[in-house]
Design a protein around this motif. Sequence first.
Motif, PDB file in Angstrom:
ATOM      1  N   GLN A 109      48.668  39.577  34.789  1.00 54.56           N
ATOM      2  CA  GLN A 109      47.771  40.397  33.824  1.00 54.56           C
ATOM      3  C   GLN A 109      48.304  40.856  32.535  1.00 54.56           C
ATOM      4  O   GLN A 109      47.791  41.135  31.587  1.00 54.56           O
TER       5      GLN A 109
ATOM      6  N   SER B  37      46.682  36.130  31.580  1.00 54.17           N
ATOM      7  CA  SER B  37      46.105  37.394  31.971  1.00 54.17           C
ATOM      8  C   SER B  37      44.405  36.820  31.728  1.00 54.17           C
ATOM      9  O   SER B  37      43.518  37.124  32.849  1.00 54.17           O
TER      10      SER B  37
ATOM     11  N   LEU C 198      42.616  35.276  35.072  1.00 58.68           N
ATOM     12  CA  LEU C 198      42.231  36.035  36.055  1.00 58.68           C
ATOM     13  C   LEU C 198      40.644  36.347  35.988  1.00 58.68           C
ATOM     14  O   LEU C 198      40.213  36.795  35.117  1.00 58.68           O
TER      15      LEU C 198
ATOM     16  N   ILE D  83      49.627  39.214  40.649  1.00 59.11           N
ATOM     17  CA  ILE D  83      48.617  39.511  39.757  1.00 59.11           C
ATOM     18  C   ILE D  83      48.600  40.433  38.627  1.00 59.11           C
ATOM     19  O   ILE D  83      48.324  40.385  37.701  1.00 59.11           O
ATOM     20  N   ASN D  84      49.584  41.484  39.197  1.00 62.09           N
ATOM     21  CA  ASN D  84      49.658  42.674  38.035  1.00 62.09           C
ATOM     22  C   ASN D  84      50.676  41.903  37.041  1.00 62.09           C
ATOM     23  O   ASN D  84      50.331  42.195  35.567  1.00 62.09           O
TER      24      ASN D  84
ATOM     25  N   LEU E  88      41.320  41.532  45.721  1.00 61.17           N
ATOM     26  CA  LEU E  88      42.766  41.833  46.469  1.00 61.17           C
ATOM     27  C   LEU E  88      42.598  43.052  47.351  1.00 61.17           C
ATOM     28  O   LEU E  88      43.156  43.076  48.376  1.00 61.17           O
TER      29      LEU E  88
ATOM     30  N   VAL F 169      39.236  40.500  40.328  1.00 58.45           N
ATOM     31  CA  VAL F 169      40.326  40.135  41.189  1.00 58.45           C
ATOM     32  C   VAL F 169      40.723  41.295  41.816  1.00 58.45           C
ATOM     33  O   VAL F 169      41.243  41.265  43.120  1.00 58.45           O
ATOM     34  N   TRP F 170      40.684  42.319  41.187  1.00 56.53           N
ATOM     35  CA  TRP F 170      41.382  43.579  42.151  1.00 56.53           C
ATOM     36  C   TRP F 170      40.474  44.049  43.221  1.00 56.53           C
ATOM     37  O   TRP F 170      41.162  44.320  44.189  1.00 56.53           O
TER      38      TRP F 170
ATOM     39  N   THR G 230      48.421  31.780  44.580  1.00 57.06           N
ATOM     40  CA  THR G 230      48.097  33.375  44.972  1.00 57.06           C
ATOM     41  C   THR G 230      46.882  33.685  44.949  1.00 57.06           C
ATOM     42  O   THR G 230      46.371  34.314  45.914  1.00 57.06           O
ATOM     43  N   LEU G 231      45.942  33.183  44.028  1.00 61.37           N
ATOM     44  CA  LEU G 231      44.446  33.277  44.422  1.00 61.37           C
ATOM     45  C   LEU G 231      43.820  32.741  45.436  1.00 61.37           C
ATOM     46  O   LEU G 231      42.923  33.315  46.151  1.00 61.37           O
TER      47      LEU G 231
ATOM     48  N   LEU H 198      49.927  30.738  40.271  1.00 61.15           N
ATOM     49  CA  LEU H 198      48.643  31.937  40.173  1.00 61.15           C
ATOM     50  C   LEU H 198      47.442  31.234  41.108  1.00 61.15           C
ATOM     51  O   LEU H 198      46.836  31.828  41.712  1.00 61.15           O
TER      52      LEU H 198
END
Length: 442
Positions: free
Chosen positions: A398, A403, A406, A394-395, A414, A410-411, A318-319, A315
């Motif tokens: 969540q 979750s 996050l 990310i989905n 993204l 974050v969205w 990814t972030l 994670l």
Amino acid sequence: MVETDENPFEAEDPIFELKQPLKKDTFDPDTIFHRDDEIGLYINALQDVVVGHDPNNVFVYGPTGVGKTAVTKWVRDKLLEKAAEEAVPLEVIGPINCRNYKSAYRLVNGLVNEFREPEDKLPKSGYSTDTVFDFLYQEIEAVGGNVLIILDEIDNIPPDARNDFLYELPRAEASENTPIEEAKIGLIGISNDLKFVDALEPKVKSTLGEREIKFGPYDANELRDILGYYADIAFKDDVLTDDVVPLAAAFSAQERGDVRQGLKILEKAGEYARMEGSGRVTEEHTRRATETIETDEILNYFSQDLSSQQSLTYLATTLAIIEPDHDARTKRIYTLYSSLAESIGRRVKSERKVYEFLDQLSMQGLVRSSEQNLGRKGGRRYIYNVTDDPADIINAAQKSDYSDALPSNVWEILQHHKEGEATSYEAPHGSDETQQNLWRFT
């Protein structure tokens, strides 16, 4: 409104005849499609056992879902059958999935117990690693003859143990320090990681990779044949419209040529049809299945395949990729990992351990690294990327136990990352209470 005095469960399934074939890991097909060349190489590598020579070591590699384990099981069964006909002593252990063993000790312990009766199993702890290796050698010598050990997902053996384990076991019969005199050991290693052999020490490569067999991805036409075979067994007659299997095959071929993914699409499409009360599985059900399958697959990583520390590293990577003004470098990933772990009350591991987690994620095909040369004074550094869409990761996160790790914005981050505007985007400070203890994009 639900009538509580009525039972909502149906006595018959209108869509599926037999669901097990869609769970590929638990179903052994009667027909192997489009693997004639690989089977020929396998037969040639193991032919020595039948005619009285020592068994070869075989290394099989290729991406997930391309028939490696299914072919191995089929060849194993045919080899045992021929050995019995020719009165050749042969004991085959496995395939043993190495994913279930997080240390060399546990793996060797499990191998010992494969030889032993239920009342004589080793406990999970209480001995040294050297002792359980001795137990394994004793069991192999007691069997005698040819002993073939098949290790599936061999790339899951921990990095600090794999070189010693994979070097010592195939050579145990030649060592003066083991009780093996009569038995002959052969090892078959199956790996999803195409670069696994490259990471081994040279002496281990020469020992393990006497015979190498590479399984490539299937193309759309091959997948259509294979998925059609499974669909004929799994679904009731005339339930699938003509475009379902070709669509599932085309999508799977586009992604990575993976049968397992195609089977998941078929299963999910059938479940959508059943939930709607439809008598047929259609193109619309299949397209909807392809849209959700990626997230479901990644959710399985978080819930089943990865340890909590691996998940946090995945994670954080990814972030780091979508974060403004930063590359996904190892040091930056570690900083984000530390914040993530602290935010959900997990122990923060050392930087060295996180590098190991990145290596493990790479071996599982979840992340990839590229090397940057910064010149004579700058040295070198590694930049990481994820192999799935960050939005899918990310989905899935969540929907998982992670979750709370996050950040609330974050969205938005993204979205700006997707639009190529991440470098000019300034993240909000996150004044809400739930955000106070989380790391923030800056």
